[in-house]
Structures are given as structure tokens and as C-alpha cells.
Enzyme design. Structure first.
Site, short mmCIF file in Angstrom:
data_model
loop_
_atom_site.label_atom_id
_atom_site.label_comp_id
_atom_site.label_asym_id
_atom_site.label_seq_id
_atom_site.Cartn_x
_atom_site.Cartn_y
_atom_site.Cartn_z
N TYR A 39 0.83 -1.20 0.00
CA TYR A 39 0.00 0.00 0.00
C TYR A 39 0.86 1.25 0.00
CZ TYR A 39 0.93 0.88 4.99
OH TYR A 39 1.53 1.17 6.18
N ARG A 58 8.07 4.08 -4.75
CA ARG A 58 8.11 3.12 -3.63
C ARG A 58 7.06 2.04 -3.82
NH1 ARG A 58 7.48 5.27 2.44
NH2 ARG A 58 5.35 5.59 1.69
N ARG A 106 -7.43 -20.70 -1.50
CA ARG A 106 -6.43 -20.49 -0.46
C ARG A 106 -5.29 -21.50 -0.57
NH1 ARG A 106 -4.72 -22.03 4.56
NH2 ARG A 106 -3.88 -20.33 5.84
N HIS A 108 -0.83 -21.08 0.24
CA HIS A 108 0.19 -20.08 0.54
C HIS A 108 0.99 -19.66 -0.69
CE1 HIS A 108 -0.83 -21.39 4.55
NE2 HIS A 108 -0.03 -20.49 5.10
N LYS A 154 6.43 -1.91 1.95
CA LYS A 154 5.26 -1.29 2.56
C LYS A 154 4.08 -2.25 2.42
CE LYS A 154 3.23 3.28 3.28
NZ LYS A 154 3.40 3.29 4.73
N GLU A 186 12.43 2.38 14.24
CA GLU A 186 11.50 3.44 13.83
C GLU A 186 10.28 3.41 14.74
OE1 GLU A 186 10.04 2.72 9.82
OE2 GLU A 186 9.95 0.57 10.18
N LEU A 210 11.09 1.05 7.22
CA LEU A 210 10.50 1.53 5.97
C LEU A 210 11.14 2.87 5.65
CD1 LEU A 210 8.19 1.07 3.83
CD2 LEU A 210 7.04 2.92 5.05
N1 PDD Z 1 3.09 5.09 7.52
N2 PDD Z 1 7.78 3.73 8.89
C1 PDD Z 1 6.62 3.06 8.93
C2 PDD Z 1 6.59 1.72 9.56
C3 PDD Z 1 5.46 3.63 8.36
O1 PDD Z 1 4.30 2.94 8.39
C4 PDD Z 1 5.52 4.92 7.78
C5 PDD Z 1 4.33 5.59 7.17
C6 PDD Z 1 6.77 5.59 7.77
C7 PDD Z 1 6.94 6.96 7.15
O2 PDD Z 1 6.82 6.89 5.75
P1 PDD Z 1 6.27 8.16 4.91
O3 PDD Z 1 7.18 9.29 5.21
O4 PDD Z 1 6.38 7.70 3.50
O5 PDD Z 1 4.85 8.39 5.34
C8 PDD Z 1 7.87 4.95 8.32
C9 PDD Z 1 1.89 5.53 6.85
C10 PDD Z 1 1.64 6.99 7.02
C11 PDD Z 1 0.73 4.66 7.28
O6 PDD Z 1 0.94 3.45 7.35
O7 PDD Z 1 -0.37 5.17 7.51
#
Ligand code: PDD
Length: 286
Positions: A39, A58, A106, A108, A154, A186, A210
């Protein structure tokens, strides 16, 4: 009616725009069954997506990493996002895009043949961080990073992030600061930054975090504002001794962290490096 969802909210699903509340996917969708999808979250300011090319790059990387074919080229994604924005009455929006591997029996392993991915988009009003958050900063708590080892993707498989965010919520704070093997990773849904002696630092862009779209953006803001930046592993002791901590994400933009586990960060209020980066962020939004 779904609480918090505007009745006139519009979704994109597999080629069609329709009311969000009416959008349906199969229970056999691999996103539902396995969390097998990726996403993006794109902030929109005054009806213009911010850093759209980077978000789409990304998304392409995430899709490539899990071997789902990208259902749209850049122009196709842009047109889709423009229509979503136009369908909503808000100037500032948060656009959400999701692609899953699609619907299959289903199993895997990836289904044989060329499965059509499920492509979904929606948009909601973007309430930007308020003055209390920007000027007062955020309280946070630390916790071990218990997620998998491909945090650079992501992925919609967000159980580790969901549990981390709930760990914060249970303690009455908006975000966690996670550590893996004693080193900063993070937040549950944000990147974390540290300042010591005027130098801005962030963890290495690798499989353990991420790489936020704001990561590169803040690097460029720092360069333009004469703030030295270092990307390197950051030990827990350095975080505890930091002059400033901050976090960044599409929805939080850049915000100061003023306490960790009940102890003040630095002077316990937003610092000068935050103030400079915040000013740069606001200017870039225009
Ligand atoms: N999340 N790290 C993680 C684990 C994240 O889920 C996000 C963003 C970031 C920051 O990425 P960016 O600068 O591209 O938003 C870092 C989004 C906002 C979400 O899952 O809603």
C-alpha cells in the site's frame, strides 16, 4: 454507516469509482486471507499530491519485492489519484492506495498463471498536525521491535505495527520508538530522527525500517538549511542522550518527540533543528 467515514466518500476498486461504503472484495482475496499486498499513503495539499513520484516509485518497489505486477504505469496511477481527489470536497486529503495479489483458492504459494491484482484506492480529509503537537511535541514510549525482517516493503501485513501502535495507545501516548538488538529502528508508522550537538541522525535505510518518503525529503531540507546529516546505526544510549528527537510520516509530517518513557528528551521541548526542518516543511507545502 461506518463511524468516521463520510457518507459521500468515494473509492476506486478494480476500474470502478463507487461509494466507499459499497466497495466490496471477495473473502478469498489474498489481501484478506494472507495480508498478501502492499500500500501507499500519499498526502495531498490544496488538491495537489505531495512527492507523488516518490510514492509511486516506492509502490513499484514494494510490488516488485513481492512479485505482483504493477497494475498501472505512472500516468495511470496519477490519473486515478487525480480522480479520487476530485471526487472529494476537501483541499487537504490523505490518499490511500492498495494492491493485493488478487482472488484465488487459499494456498500459501502464489497462484499459477497471471492473476489480476485487486486495486483499491480511497481518500479521506487530512487533518494536519495541530499547534499543540507542533509546538508542544509528543510523548512516546520505547519497545522492542518485534516485526519481521522485511520492513522496507510497505506491506499490508501490519500486525507488528498494529500491536506496536496499540502498545502506545494503551500507555496514553501517540507513538512508540522501537529498538532492535539495542539499536533504533523506527515508530509503529513513522521514521524517527535524532539530533546531537546540532547533527541530525537517522537509522540506515535497510530492511529493518520503511524508508519514508519524508526520509529523503528531510535529508534534502537538512542539506538546504546547513544541518549536517548522518545516516548510521544509532544505539539506545545515544537516543537517551539526544538533544532532540523527532518523527516523520505522511500524516504526522515532522513532529518533535519531547519525552521517551516519561523522561524528557533534551530540554523537554521542541529544539532548534526541529524548528528549522518544520519551517522548511511548511515552506515546501507552500
Ligand atoms: N506510515 N515507517 C513506517 C513503519 C510507516 O508505516 C511509515 C508511514 C513511515 C513513514 O513513511 P512516509 O514518510 O512515506 O509516510 C515509516 C503511513 C503513514 C501509514 O501506514 O499510515
Amino acid at each position: 454507516m461506518i463511524p468516521g467515514i463520510a457518507e459521500d466518500a468515494v473509492a476506486y476498486l478494480d476500474g470502478t469509482f463507487l461509494p466507499l461504503a459499497e466497495a466490496r472484495v471477495s473473502v478469498l482475496d489474498r489481501g484478506f486471507i494472507f495480508g498478501d499486498g502492499v500500500y501507499e499513503v500519499v498526502p495531498v495539499y490544496r488538491r495537489r499530491p505531495f512527492r507523488m513520484a516518490q510514492h509511486l516509485a516506492r509502490l513499484a518497489r514494494s510490488l516488485g519485492a513481492i512479485r505482483i505486477r504493477n497494475p498501472h504505469d505512472e500516468a495511470g496511477w496519477q490519473a486515478l489519484v487525480e480522480r479520487l481527489i476530485a471526487a472529494h470536497p476537501y483541499d487537504d486529503q490523505i490518499v490511500y492506495l492498495q494492491v493485493t495479489r488478487g482472488v484465488a483458492k487459499r494456498d500459501h504459494a502464489f497462484p499459477a498463471g497471471d492473476l489480476a491484482p485487486t486495486v483499491f484506492g480511497m481518500s479521506s480529509p487530512f487533518t494536519r498536525p495541530d499547534a499543540a503537537q507542533r509546538d508542544g511535541g509528543l510523548a512516546t514510549v520505547s519497545m522492542p521491535d518485534e516485526r519481521w525482517l522485511h520492513c522496507e516493503i510497505k506491506s499490508v501485513s501490519l500486525l507488528g505495527n498494529v500491536l506496536a501502535r496499540q502498545y502506545a495507545a494503551d500507555r496514553g501516548v501517540p507513538e512508540v520508538v522501537m529498538f532492535r538488538d539495542g539499536f533504533l529502528s523506527e515508530g509503529s508508522s513513522s521514521n524517527v530522527w535524532l539530533v546531537k550537538d546540532g547533527v541530525l541522525r537517522a537509522p540506515v535505510k535497510n530492511n529493518l525500517i520503511l524508508e519514508g518518503i519524508r526520509y529523503g525529503f528531510i535529508e534534502s531540507l537538512a542539506a538546504a538549511r546547513g544541518i549536517r546529516f548522518e545516516m548510521r546505526p544509532i544505539a539506545r544510549a545515544e537516543v537517551d542522550a539526544a538533544d532532540e528527537l523527532m518523527l516523520s510520516s505522511a500524516t504526522k509530517e515532522i513532529l518533535p518527540i519531547v519525552s521517551l518513557d516519561g523522561r524528557p528528551v533534551g530540554a523537554g521541548r521542541p529544539g532548534p533543528v526541529y524548528a528549522s526542518l518544520r519551517q522548511g516543511y511548511d515552506e515546501a507545502i507552500g
